[in-house]
Motif scaffolding. Structure first.
Motif, PDB file in Angstrom:
ATOM      1  N   GLU A   1       0.841  -1.056   0.072  1.00 26.27           N
ATOM      2  CA  GLU A   1       0.096  -0.128  -0.077  1.00 26.27           C
ATOM      3  C   GLU A   1       0.811   1.383   0.049  1.00 26.27           C
ATOM      4  O   GLU A   1       0.614   2.075  -0.400  1.00 26.27           O
ATOM      5  N   ILE A   2       1.861   1.045   0.784  1.00 27.27           N
ATOM      6  CA  ILE A   2       2.888   2.359   0.744  1.00 27.27           C
ATOM      7  C   ILE A   2       3.635   2.486  -0.480  1.00 27.27           C
ATOM      8  O   ILE A   2       3.526   3.690  -1.030  1.00 27.27           O
ATOM      9  N   ALA A   3       3.805   1.346  -1.175  1.00 28.09           N
ATOM     10  CA  ALA A   3       4.393   1.294  -2.501  1.00 28.09           C
ATOM     11  C   ALA A   3       3.297   2.188  -3.566  1.00 28.09           C
ATOM     12  O   ALA A   3       3.617   2.800  -4.416  1.00 28.09           O
ATOM     13  N   GLN A   4       2.314   1.644  -3.554  1.00 27.40           N
ATOM     14  CA  GLN A   4       1.066   2.151  -4.195  1.00 27.40           C
ATOM     15  C   GLN A   4       1.035   3.694  -4.240  1.00 27.40           C
ATOM     16  O   GLN A   4       0.758   4.538  -5.166  1.00 27.40           O
ATOM     17  N   ALA A   5       0.934   3.957  -3.018  1.00 32.15           N
ATOM     18  CA  ALA A   5       0.837   5.774  -2.684  1.00 32.15           C
ATOM     19  C   ALA A   5       1.950   6.495  -3.240  1.00 32.15           C
ATOM     20  O   ALA A   5       1.682   7.665  -3.268  1.00 32.15           O
ATOM     21  N   THR A   6       3.022   5.814  -3.352  1.00 33.85           N
ATOM     22  CA  THR A   6       4.310   6.760  -3.781  1.00 33.85           C
ATOM     23  C   THR A   6       4.892   6.422  -5.181  1.00 33.85           C
ATOM     24  O   THR A   6       5.991   7.037  -5.263  1.00 33.85           O
ATOM     25  N   LEU A   7       4.102   5.793  -5.873  1.00 29.14           N
ATOM     26  CA  LEU A   7       4.634   5.439  -7.268  1.00 29.14           C
ATOM     27  C   LEU A   7       4.870   6.947  -7.972  1.00 29.14           C
ATOM     28  O   LEU A   7       5.904   6.743  -8.942  1.00 29.14           O
ATOM     29  N   HIS A   8       4.102   7.799  -7.970  1.00 29.43           N
ATOM     30  CA  HIS A   8       4.202   9.135  -8.413  1.00 29.43           C
ATOM     31  C   HIS A   8       5.124  10.214  -7.716  1.00 29.43           C
ATOM     32  O   HIS A   8       5.214  11.173  -8.148  1.00 29.43           O
ATOM     33  N   TYR A   9       6.006   9.766  -6.894  1.00 32.19           N
ATOM     34  CA  TYR A   9       6.898  10.428  -6.132  1.00 32.19           C
ATOM     35  C   TYR A   9       6.261  11.434  -5.588  1.00 32.19           C
ATOM     36  O   TYR A   9       6.464  12.695  -5.710  1.00 32.19           O
ATOM     37  N   PRO A  10       5.142  11.522  -4.692  1.00 26.49           N
ATOM     38  CA  PRO A  10       4.596  12.410  -4.005  1.00 26.49           C
ATOM     39  C   PRO A  10       5.266  13.461  -3.151  1.00 26.49           C
ATOM     40  O   PRO A  10       6.309  12.869  -2.450  1.00 26.49           O
ATOM     41  N   GLU A  11       5.104  14.600  -3.185  1.00 21.96           N
ATOM     42  CA  GLU A  11       5.676  15.690  -2.284  1.00 21.96           C
ATOM     43  C   GLU A  11       5.489  15.346  -0.711  1.00 21.96           C
ATOM     44  O   GLU A  11       6.265  15.403   0.067  1.00 21.96           O
ATOM     45  N   VAL A  12       4.297  14.890  -0.459  1.00 23.95           N
ATOM     46  CA  VAL A  12       3.653  14.485   0.984  1.00 23.95           C
ATOM     47  C   VAL A  12       2.955  13.346   0.706  1.00 23.95           C
ATOM     48  O   VAL A  12       2.234  12.893   0.011  1.00 23.95           O
TER      49      VAL A  12
END
Length: 270
Positions: free
Chosen positions: A150-161
């Motif tokens: 889930e963390i990997a899913q949420a950070t695929l697009h390299y979010p700022e936050v």
């Protein structure tokens, strides 16, 4: 755009949320500096989840304002969503899909295409430590594997936050520490600002550069863990800090089904 301090990536001003006659969040004022892991602590019902839902544009504030990554959450919700990742308490991974399928679906939703998408998915599997299990259905995963996915899913697009609501709820001690390692890696490698809500004082002490304790919807105190412990006493731990400022006692494994049930049991709390 947000105010003059370009280092502040999350800011709230007198942020409030009322449900009929109940005030869930009462004039919250916070500034979170870029690149920190920031914790929101508090007893159940303190307003933590309400705050995170407003900051991720899932809930409208009753009054006050908030900016995330330089954009107002009410006036520019689409721009905010482009710059954040969010891992809720409830499961966001589909147990009927494999890890690769989940990641590809998330990548498409985040606008990633072609070779870039393939590279990001491959990178995410390595980051989550799921390369050997990439083709297995997520419903066969342990709770720690699901959370890493889930963390990997949420950070695929390299979010700022990155926002995480109770990131290790229901996990065994080994899985918890693996998730902590992933979050620290994101801060170090990507310079990501991370905001978490947690009831776990060990988690807050290990992860958080700064934290805020909420009590009955209001900000009780904010500061660095070491400074807050020093305020309470020379031998104080973070549990003592929590009890001192919130007046509350801390309440405090498994596989895909177990972690789903644990998170659903906590739905509506905090």
């Amino acid at each position: 755009m947000a105010g003059t301090n370009q280092h502040v990536v999350i800011a709230t001003v007198e942020l409030s949320k009322r449900f009929d006659h109940f005030t869930a969040l009462d004039r919250l004022n916070l500034n979170v500096v870029r690149g920190l892991i920031f914790g929101l602590l508090g007893p159940n019902g303190a307003g933590k989840s309400t705050a995170i839902k407003i900051l991720t544009t899932l809930l409208e504030a009753s009054s006050g304002s908030a900016t995330v990554a330089g954009f107002d959450v009410a006036a520019d919700p689409v721009e905010v969503r482009r710059r954040i990742g969010y891992v809720p308490q409830l499961l966001s991974a589909d147990g009927a899909l494999t890890a690769t399928e989940n990641l590809n679906l998330s990548a498409r939703l985040q606008g990633l295409r072609g070779a870039e998408r393939a590279a990001r998915v491959s990178e995410a599997l390595a980051f989550a430590g799921l390369e050997d299990a990439a083709g297995k259905l997520v419903k066969t995963y342990s709770g720690g594997m699901v959370r890493r996915l889930e963390i990997a899913q949420a950070t695929l697009h390299y979010p700022e936050v990155l926002f995480l609501d109770e990131p290790t709820l229901g996990l065994d001690p080994v899985a918890r520490r693996t998730v902590w390692e992933r979050l620290l890696q994101l801060r170090q490698d990507k310079g990501m600002t991370i905001l978490i809500t947690t009831h776990d004082m060990e988690e807050a002490d290990i992860l958080c550069d700064e934290l805020a304790i909420l009590h009955q919807g209001r900000l009780a105190v904010v500061g660095k863990p070491a400074e807050l412990k020093a305020q309470v006493g020379p031998e104080a731990n973070l549990g003592d800090v929590f009890a001192h400022f919130s007046g509350a006692v801390i309440e405090h494994g498994g596989h895909y089904r177990d972690v789903r049930e644990s998170r659903e049991a906590f739905r509506g709390r905090g």
